[in-house]
Design a protein around this motif. Structure first.
Motif, PDB file in Angstrom:
ATOM      1  N   PRO A   1       0.826  -1.211   0.000  1.00 19.83           N
ATOM      2  CA  PRO A   1       0.000   0.000   0.000  1.00 19.83           C
ATOM      3  C   PRO A   1       0.860   1.261   0.000  1.00 19.83           C
ATOM      4  O   PRO A   1       1.903   1.318   0.640  1.00 19.83           O
ATOM      5  CB  PRO A   1      -0.800  -0.126   1.296  1.00 19.83           C
ATOM      6  N   ARG A   2       0.400   2.271  -0.718  1.00 22.99           N
ATOM      7  CA  ARG A   2       1.131   3.528  -0.806  1.00 22.99           C
ATOM      8  C   ARG A   2       0.357   4.608  -0.059  1.00 22.99           C
ATOM      9  O   ARG A   2      -0.844   4.772  -0.267  1.00 22.99           O
ATOM     10  CB  ARG A   2       1.300   3.931  -2.271  1.00 22.99           C
ATOM     11  N   ALA A   3       1.050   5.333   0.800  1.00 19.21           N
ATOM     12  CA  ALA A   3       0.399   6.410   1.540  1.00 19.21           C
ATOM     13  C   ALA A   3       0.120   7.579   0.595  1.00 19.21           C
ATOM     14  O   ALA A   3       0.999   8.003  -0.156  1.00 19.21           O
ATOM     15  CB  ALA A   3       1.282   6.862   2.695  1.00 19.21           C
ATOM     16  N   VAL A   4      -1.104   8.070   0.623  1.00 22.15           N
ATOM     17  CA  VAL A   4      -1.485   9.216  -0.191  1.00 22.15           C
ATOM     18  C   VAL A   4      -1.481  10.442   0.708  1.00 22.15           C
ATOM     19  O   VAL A   4      -2.256  10.521   1.661  1.00 22.15           O
ATOM     20  CB  VAL A   4      -2.878   9.017  -0.821  1.00 22.15           C
ATOM     21  N   PRO A   5      -0.601  11.414   0.454  1.00 27.90           N
ATOM     22  CA  PRO A   5      -0.469  12.545   1.378  1.00 27.90           C
ATOM     23  C   PRO A   5      -1.648  13.511   1.320  1.00 27.90           C
ATOM     24  O   PRO A   5      -2.296  13.671   0.284  1.00 27.90           O
ATOM     25  CB  PRO A   5       0.813  13.235   0.900  1.00 27.90           C
ATOM     26  N   THR A   6      -1.922  14.129   2.449  1.00 27.95           N
ATOM     27  CA  THR A   6      -2.855  15.252   2.493  1.00 27.95           C
ATOM     28  C   THR A   6      -2.168  16.451   1.846  1.00 27.95           C
ATOM     29  O   THR A   6      -1.019  16.754   2.157  1.00 27.95           O
ATOM     30  CB  THR A   6      -3.219  15.581   3.953  1.00 27.95           C
ATOM     31  N   SER A   7      -2.881  17.131   0.947  1.00 24.69           N
ATOM     32  CA  SER A   7      -2.265  18.209   0.176  1.00 24.69           C
ATOM     33  C   SER A   7      -3.146  19.452   0.193  1.00 24.69           C
ATOM     34  O   SER A   7      -4.373  19.357   0.292  1.00 24.69           O
ATOM     35  CB  SER A   7      -2.044  17.777  -1.282  1.00 24.69           C
ATOM     36  N   ARG A   8      -2.503  20.624   0.065  1.00 25.13           N
ATOM     37  CA  ARG A   8      -3.259  21.865  -0.013  1.00 25.13           C
ATOM     38  C   ARG A   8      -3.904  22.006  -1.388  1.00 25.13           C
ATOM     39  O   ARG A   8      -3.378  21.549  -2.403  1.00 25.13           O
ATOM     40  CB  ARG A   8      -2.357  23.060   0.272  1.00 25.13           C
ATOM     41  N   VAL A   9      -5.078  22.641  -1.399  1.00 29.37           N
ATOM     42  CA  VAL A   9      -5.805  22.883  -2.640  1.00 29.37           C
ATOM     43  C   VAL A   9      -5.429  24.272  -3.146  1.00 29.37           C
ATOM     44  O   VAL A   9      -5.530  25.263  -2.408  1.00 29.37           O
ATOM     45  CB  VAL A   9      -7.329  22.793  -2.413  1.00 29.37           C
ATOM     46  N   THR A  10      -4.990  24.342  -4.390  1.00 32.09           N
ATOM     47  CA  THR A  10      -4.593  25.631  -4.946  1.00 32.09           C
ATOM     48  C   THR A  10      -5.818  26.496  -5.241  1.00 32.09           C
ATOM     49  O   THR A  10      -6.908  25.980  -5.532  1.00 32.09           O
ATOM     50  CB  THR A  10      -3.786  25.436  -6.240  1.00 32.09           C
ATOM     51  N   PRO A  11      -5.684  27.817  -5.177  1.00 32.67           N
ATOM     52  CA  PRO A  11      -6.830  28.719  -5.369  1.00 32.67           C
ATOM     53  C   PRO A  11      -7.500  28.585  -6.733  1.00 32.67           C
ATOM     54  O   PRO A  11      -8.690  28.863  -6.870  1.00 32.67           O
ATOM     55  CB  PRO A  11      -6.214  30.112  -5.191  1.00 32.67           C
ATOM     56  N   ASP A  12      -6.740  28.149  -7.764  1.00 31.61           N
ATOM     57  CA  ASP A  12      -7.311  28.070  -9.105  1.00 31.61           C
ATOM     58  C   ASP A  12      -7.850  26.689  -9.460  1.00 31.61           C
ATOM     59  O   ASP A  12      -8.085  26.386 -10.634  1.00 31.61           O
ATOM     60  CB  ASP A  12      -6.255  28.473 -10.137  1.00 31.61           C
ATOM     61  N   THR A  13      -8.068  25.848  -8.453  1.00 27.29           N
ATOM     62  CA  THR A  13      -8.559  24.493  -8.712  1.00 27.29           C
ATOM     63  C   THR A  13      -9.928  24.525  -9.386  1.00 27.29           C
ATOM     64  O   THR A  13     -10.825  25.261  -8.969  1.00 27.29           O
ATOM     65  CB  THR A  13      -8.644  23.697  -7.394  1.00 27.29           C
ATOM     66  N   ASP A  14     -10.097  23.678 -10.395  1.00 26.29           N
ATOM     67  CA  ASP A  14     -11.334  23.650 -11.185  1.00 26.29           C
ATOM     68  C   ASP A  14     -12.432  22.830 -10.509  1.00 26.29           C
ATOM     69  O   ASP A  14     -13.609  23.169 -10.585  1.00 26.29           O
ATOM     70  CB  ASP A  14     -11.020  23.090 -12.571  1.00 26.29           C
ATOM     71  N   PHE A  15     -12.097  21.713  -9.856  1.00 25.28           N
ATOM     72  CA  PHE A  15     -13.013  20.809  -9.160  1.00 25.28           C
ATOM     73  C   PHE A  15     -13.882  19.972 -10.102  1.00 25.28           C
ATOM     74  O   PHE A  15     -14.723  19.203  -9.635  1.00 25.28           O
ATOM     75  CB  PHE A  15     -13.936  21.552  -8.177  1.00 25.28           C
ATOM     76  N   SER A  16     -13.703  20.056 -11.417  1.00 30.08           N
ATOM     77  CA  SER A  16     -14.517  19.243 -12.327  1.00 30.08           C
ATOM     78  C   SER A  16     -14.269  17.752 -12.112  1.00 30.08           C
ATOM     79  O   SER A  16     -15.185  16.928 -12.241  1.00 30.08           O
ATOM     80  CB  SER A  16     -14.210  19.609 -13.783  1.00 30.08           C
ATOM     81  N   ALA A  17     -13.025  17.380 -11.772  1.00 33.38           N
ATOM     82  CA  ALA A  17     -12.675  15.972 -11.602  1.00 33.38           C
ATOM     83  C   ALA A  17     -13.334  15.334 -10.387  1.00 33.38           C
ATOM     84  O   ALA A  17     -13.326  14.111 -10.243  1.00 33.38           O
ATOM     85  CB  ALA A  17     -11.158  15.828 -11.509  1.00 33.38           C
ATOM     86  N   VAL A  18     -13.916  16.158  -9.520  1.00 35.77           N
ATOM     87  CA  VAL A  18     -14.615  15.629  -8.345  1.00 35.77           C
ATOM     88  C   VAL A  18     -15.717  14.657  -8.762  1.00 35.77           C
ATOM     89  O   VAL A  18     -16.042  13.703  -8.043  1.00 35.77           O
ATOM     90  CB  VAL A  18     -15.197  16.801  -7.518  1.00 35.77           C
ATOM     91  N   ALA A  19     -16.276  14.865  -9.933  1.00 38.78           N
ATOM     92  CA  ALA A  19     -17.377  14.015 -10.412  1.00 38.78           C
ATOM     93  C   ALA A  19     -16.950  12.571 -10.637  1.00 38.78           C
ATOM     94  O   ALA A  19     -17.804  11.676 -10.697  1.00 38.78           O
ATOM     95  CB  ALA A  19     -17.947  14.592 -11.709  1.00 38.78           C
ATOM     96  N   PHE A  20     -15.642  12.306 -10.750  1.00 41.01           N
ATOM     97  CA  PHE A  20     -15.176  10.962 -11.072  1.00 41.01           C
ATOM     98  C   PHE A  20     -14.883  10.101  -9.840  1.00 41.01           C
ATOM     99  O   PHE A  20     -14.527   8.935  -9.975  1.00 41.01           O
ATOM    100  CB  PHE A  20     -13.931  11.042 -11.956  1.00 41.01           C
ATOM    101  N   GLY A  21     -15.022  10.671  -8.663  1.00 37.26           N
ATOM    102  CA  GLY A  21     -14.783   9.878  -7.458  1.00 37.26           C
ATOM    103  C   GLY A  21     -14.970  10.715  -6.211  1.00 37.26           C
ATOM    104  O   GLY A  21     -14.711  11.928  -6.228  1.00 37.26           O
ATOM    105  N   PRO A  22     -15.429  10.141  -5.101  1.00 34.15           N
ATOM    106  CA  PRO A  22     -15.624  10.898  -3.864  1.00 34.15           C
ATOM    107  C   PRO A  22     -14.346  11.625  -3.456  1.00 34.15           C
ATOM    108  O   PRO A  22     -13.264  11.043  -3.428  1.00 34.15           O
ATOM    109  CB  PRO A  22     -16.003   9.829  -2.842  1.00 34.15           C
ATOM    110  N   THR A  23     -14.482  12.900  -3.156  1.00 40.22           N
ATOM    111  CA  THR A  23     -13.349  13.741  -2.783  1.00 40.22           C
ATOM    112  C   THR A  23     -13.596  14.337  -1.411  1.00 40.22           C
ATOM    113  O   THR A  23     -14.685  14.837  -1.137  1.00 40.22           O
ATOM    114  CB  THR A  23     -13.168  14.880  -3.807  1.00 40.22           C
ATOM    115  N   LEU A  24     -12.582  14.260  -0.551  1.00 34.46           N
ATOM    116  CA  LEU A  24     -12.695  14.817   0.795  1.00 34.46           C
ATOM    117  C   LEU A  24     -11.914  16.124   0.845  1.00 34.46           C
ATOM    118  O   LEU A  24     -10.693  16.144   0.686  1.00 34.46           O
ATOM    119  CB  LEU A  24     -12.160  13.839   1.840  1.00 34.46           C
ATOM    120  N   LEU A  25     -12.645  17.208   1.048  1.00 31.09           N
ATOM    121  CA  LEU A  25     -12.061  18.535   1.218  1.00 31.09           C
ATOM    122  C   LEU A  25     -12.251  18.971   2.666  1.00 31.09           C
ATOM    123  O   LEU A  25     -13.315  18.741   3.255  1.00 31.09           O
ATOM    124  CB  LEU A  25     -12.736  19.543   0.285  1.00 31.09           C
ATOM    125  N   GLN A  26     -11.237  19.601   3.232  1.00 29.13           N
ATOM    126  CA  GLN A  26     -11.308  19.989   4.639  1.00 29.13           C
ATOM    127  C   GLN A  26     -10.618  21.332   4.845  1.00 29.13           C
ATOM    128  O   GLN A  26      -9.575  21.602   4.237  1.00 29.13           O
ATOM    129  CB  GLN A  26     -10.632  18.919   5.504  1.00 29.13           C
TER     130      GLN A  26
END
Length: 324
Positions: free
Chosen positions: A171-196
């Protein structure tokens, strides 16, 4: 009576606990369910209103009714290393092993039913809220518009996986990452996304809970953009710290209501000293914390596992509770 440890062979963290158990003279059997049918064997009889079961591993035979506790540490997939592995054999072996173990009166760390429920991050967040732990504003969604609106309300966000590690081998650890201000968010439709909402933290907190024992460690954040402590610089060591009374009370409620005997809590401490709940790993690592802080985590686990079996059979973590 014997302590049974279910984990993989290369689990150095489990070795730390085994050393303490051997020191106290408590018999220990360690096996990996992945070795079922190849090095591990089982048998169970249900006759005349009673149950009698046995496990064999490493040349040792142990009575299932003679188990005082079961530590479900990092077990492999049942029968994964069989001569001819299959999904069918895995399911048969898993049901046989864990079904028989459920027939014992042993104490669990942690019971598989409680563990399965507690590993779900969305459930953790709601449970933490109900127990009184501060939780950063969080959104889990497949709606791009919902993500955009959430980002407008909380411009400083992080993104993290809902499930944890990426399911590759190993298993590979997937890091928590900051979201850039210009993020489009269209790809959210392809899989559950956790934003915090990102917590502007001054320190990371790892709180290891073993039964009623709480051992907290604190690691000062070196840089403001170090979001994920697993990938942070090693300049700042983990040091023991006290648990605020209100946090301790809420964590006790979390453990009690989740029916867990062990939990590794991660918090982010902000500038005001508030501990923000991030997650609770019901089988989280603790060796790195013990090595740096000297906290007796392995000894605490060994002492919990070595306690006498409680009256009654089929208890969940030593309590007469039914897990849904």
């Amino acid at each position: 009576m014997t302590v049974l440890i279910l984990t993989c062979e290369a689990d150095v963290t489990a070795d730390m606990v085994v050393v303490h158990l051997h020191t106290t003279g408590v018999p220990v059997v360690r096996l990996d369910p992945a070795d079922l049918t190849e090095g591990v064997a089982l048998s169970g009889e249900y006759m005349h209103g009673s149950f009698r079961g046995h496990l064999s591993a490493g040349g040792r035979l142990v009575s299932i009714n003679g188990l005082r506790s079961v530590w479900v540490r990092r077990p492999g997939t049942a029968a994964a290393r069989a001569a001819e592995p299959s999904g069918w054999l895995t399911e048969e072996s898993s049901q046989a092993l864990y079904g028989m173990l459920r027939s014992s009166g042993a104490r669990w760390m942690n019971h598989p039913d409680a563990s399965r429920r507690a590993r779900h991050k969305p459930w953790q967040l709601r449970h933490a809220q109900r127990c009184g732990l501060p939780v950063p504003a969080t959104l889990i969604t497949t709606f791009p518009q919902a993500a955009r609106e959430f980002s407008a309300r909380y411009p400083d966000l992080v993104v993290k996986p809902v499930s944890g590690a990426h399911p590759q081998d190993p298993p590979r650890a997937v890091p928590t990452s900051r979201v850039t201000p210009d993020t489009d968010f269209s790809a959210v439709a392809f899989g559950p996304t956790l934003l915090q909402r990102r917590v502007a933290k001054r320190a990371d907190i790892r709180l290891t809970v073993v039964g009623e024992t709480m051992l907290a460690a604190r690691k000062t954040t070196a840089e403001d953009d170090e979001v994920d402590v697993r990938f942070a610089s090693a300049a700042s060591p983990w040091r023991p710290t006290d648990v605020p009374p209100r946090v301790a009370e809420a964590v006790r409620a979390y453990m009690r209501d989740a029916e867990l005997a062990y939990g590794a809590f991660d918090f982010a401490e902000d500038a005001d000293g508030t501990w923000w709940f991030l997650e609770c790993n019901q089988s989280g690592q603790f060796g790195f914390v013990e090595v740096e802080t000297g906290q007796p985590i392995a000894r605490s686990i060994a002492e919990w596992l070595a306690r006498p079996v409680p009256d009654g059979a089929g208890l969940v973590n030593g309590r007469d509770t039914v897990v849904p």
